[in-house]
Design a protein around this motif. Structure first.
Motif, short mmCIF file in Angstrom:
data_model
loop_
_atom_site.label_atom_id
_atom_site.label_comp_id
_atom_site.label_asym_id
_atom_site.label_seq_id
_atom_site.Cartn_x
_atom_site.Cartn_y
_atom_site.Cartn_z
N GLY A 71 2.08 2.32 10.89
CA GLY A 71 1.34 3.01 12.04
C GLY A 71 0.15 3.93 11.41
O GLY A 71 -0.52 3.39 10.32
N TRP A 72 -0.42 4.73 12.16
CA TRP A 72 -1.49 5.39 11.88
C TRP A 72 -1.13 6.64 11.08
O TRP A 72 -0.03 7.39 11.59
CB TRP A 72 -2.41 5.66 13.09
CG TRP A 72 -3.57 6.52 12.95
CD1 TRP A 72 -3.97 7.72 12.87
CD2 TRP A 72 -4.79 5.91 12.46
NE1 TRP A 72 -5.19 7.89 12.46
CE2 TRP A 72 -5.73 6.72 12.35
CE3 TRP A 72 -5.30 4.42 12.01
CZ2 TRP A 72 -7.18 6.59 11.94
CZ3 TRP A 72 -6.55 4.22 11.75
CH2 TRP A 72 -7.59 5.36 11.57
N PRO A 73 -1.77 7.14 10.27
CA PRO A 73 -2.85 6.74 9.34
C PRO A 73 -2.44 5.84 8.12
O PRO A 73 -3.35 5.46 7.36
CB PRO A 73 -3.57 8.00 8.89
CG PRO A 73 -2.50 8.93 8.80
CD PRO A 73 -1.51 8.75 9.67
N ALA A 74 -1.18 5.66 7.84
CA ALA A 74 -0.75 5.00 6.70
C ALA A 74 -1.48 3.34 6.60
O ALA A 74 -1.37 2.74 5.78
CB ALA A 74 0.72 4.85 6.88
N VAL A 75 -1.96 2.89 7.75
CA VAL A 75 -2.44 1.70 7.76
C VAL A 75 -3.60 1.38 7.10
O VAL A 75 -4.11 0.49 6.61
CB VAL A 75 -2.84 1.18 9.27
CG1 VAL A 75 -3.68 2.08 10.12
CG2 VAL A 75 -3.00 -0.47 9.48
N PHE B 236 4.08 2.82 2.38
CA PHE B 236 5.21 3.35 3.32
C PHE B 236 5.49 4.63 3.07
O PHE B 236 5.91 5.41 4.18
CB PHE B 236 6.50 2.43 2.90
CG PHE B 236 7.72 2.67 3.72
CD1 PHE B 236 7.66 2.61 5.17
CD2 PHE B 236 8.85 2.84 3.15
CE1 PHE B 236 8.73 2.80 6.05
CE2 PHE B 236 9.95 3.11 4.15
CZ PHE B 236 9.67 3.03 5.36
N PRO B 237 5.45 5.40 1.98
CA PRO B 237 5.91 6.80 1.78
C PRO B 237 4.92 7.66 2.49
O PRO B 237 5.35 8.67 2.89
CB PRO B 237 5.84 6.98 0.16
CG PRO B 237 5.93 5.68 -0.49
CD PRO B 237 5.46 4.79 0.77
N GLY B 238 3.71 7.31 2.91
CA GLY B 238 2.92 8.02 3.81
C GLY B 238 2.90 7.88 5.22
O GLY B 238 2.22 8.48 6.15
N THR B 239 4.07 7.23 5.48
CA THR B 239 4.35 6.87 7.24
C THR B 239 4.98 7.96 8.00
O THR B 239 5.54 9.06 7.39
CB THR B 239 5.27 5.76 7.52
OG1 THR B 239 6.30 5.88 7.02
CG2 THR B 239 4.66 4.55 6.97
N ALA B 240 4.79 8.13 9.28
CA ALA B 240 5.25 8.97 10.24
C ALA B 240 6.90 8.85 10.02
O ALA B 240 7.68 9.99 9.95
CB ALA B 240 4.93 9.00 11.59
N LEU B 241 7.26 7.83 9.73
CA LEU B 241 8.88 7.49 9.58
C LEU B 241 9.24 8.34 8.61
O LEU B 241 10.26 9.03 8.65
CB LEU B 241 9.13 6.25 9.58
CG LEU B 241 9.04 5.28 10.84
CD1 LEU B 241 8.90 3.93 10.56
CD2 LEU B 241 9.73 5.58 11.96
#
Length: 172
Positions: free
Chosen positions: A95-99, A160-165
């Motif tokens: 997702g955004w902004p991790a992309v 992955f660690p910076g994702t909204a999830l």
């Protein structure tokens, strides 16, 4: 939902991305079931972690944009079809902004992979590979394709660690 079940749902992403990289490096293919399962697993994971519908929609938009980019790279013969699908499925999860870090990490990993393959495919290194498994010999064959799923997996795991999830779960 209990945190342990949330963690299990989140584990789907790294496990499948790693499986995709291993399959790509050993067979130069990424089976469709991996990307399909990543896409299907995202929605229960996002809902279980409490992402809002607009957040889920933004993840879907990032995944769709990644699919368009992947198709373009495939059409230009820069990557394979399985790589394009994995790229898109990972974009959905990130997702955004991790992309943005995903794109940078993937490009860096792709460059490192290319340099490693140049070294492995040199005449003096190939001699060390001949007695190994068949997939290693194919990997060391000059002119053979590049298992870019490895770079995609490295980029995805790094972002992955910076994702909204992950933020919704409590992050790292």
């Amino acid at each position: 939902m209990p945190p342990i079940l949330q963690a299990v749902l989140l584990l789907v992403f790294p496990v499948l991305v790693i499986v995709a990289a291993l399959r790509d490096v050993t067979s130069f293919t990424i089976p469709n079931w991996i990307s399909g399962l990543l896409i299907l697993a995202f929605f229960p994971a996002a809902l279980a972690l409490g992402l809002s519908l607009p957040q889920i929609g933004l993840h879907a938009a990032v995944g769709a944009a990644a699919l368009v980019m992947g198709v373009i790279m495939f059409a230009l013969r820069w990557i394979g079809g399985g790589d394009a699908k994995l790229f898109a499925a990972a974009g959905l999860w990130l997702g955004w902004p991790a992309v943005l870090p995903y794109l940078v990490y993937t490009a860096i990993a792709g460059g490192a992979l290319a340099l490693a393959l140049i070294g492995l495919r040199s005449m003096w290194m190939r001699a060390f590979v001949v007695g190994g498994p068949a997939w290693m010999g194919r990997l060391a064959t000059p002119g053979e394709s590049v298992p870019y799923g490895v770079a995609i997996a490295v980029g995805a795991m790094a972002a992955f660690p910076g994702t909204a999830l992950m933020r919704a779960w409590g992050g790292l």
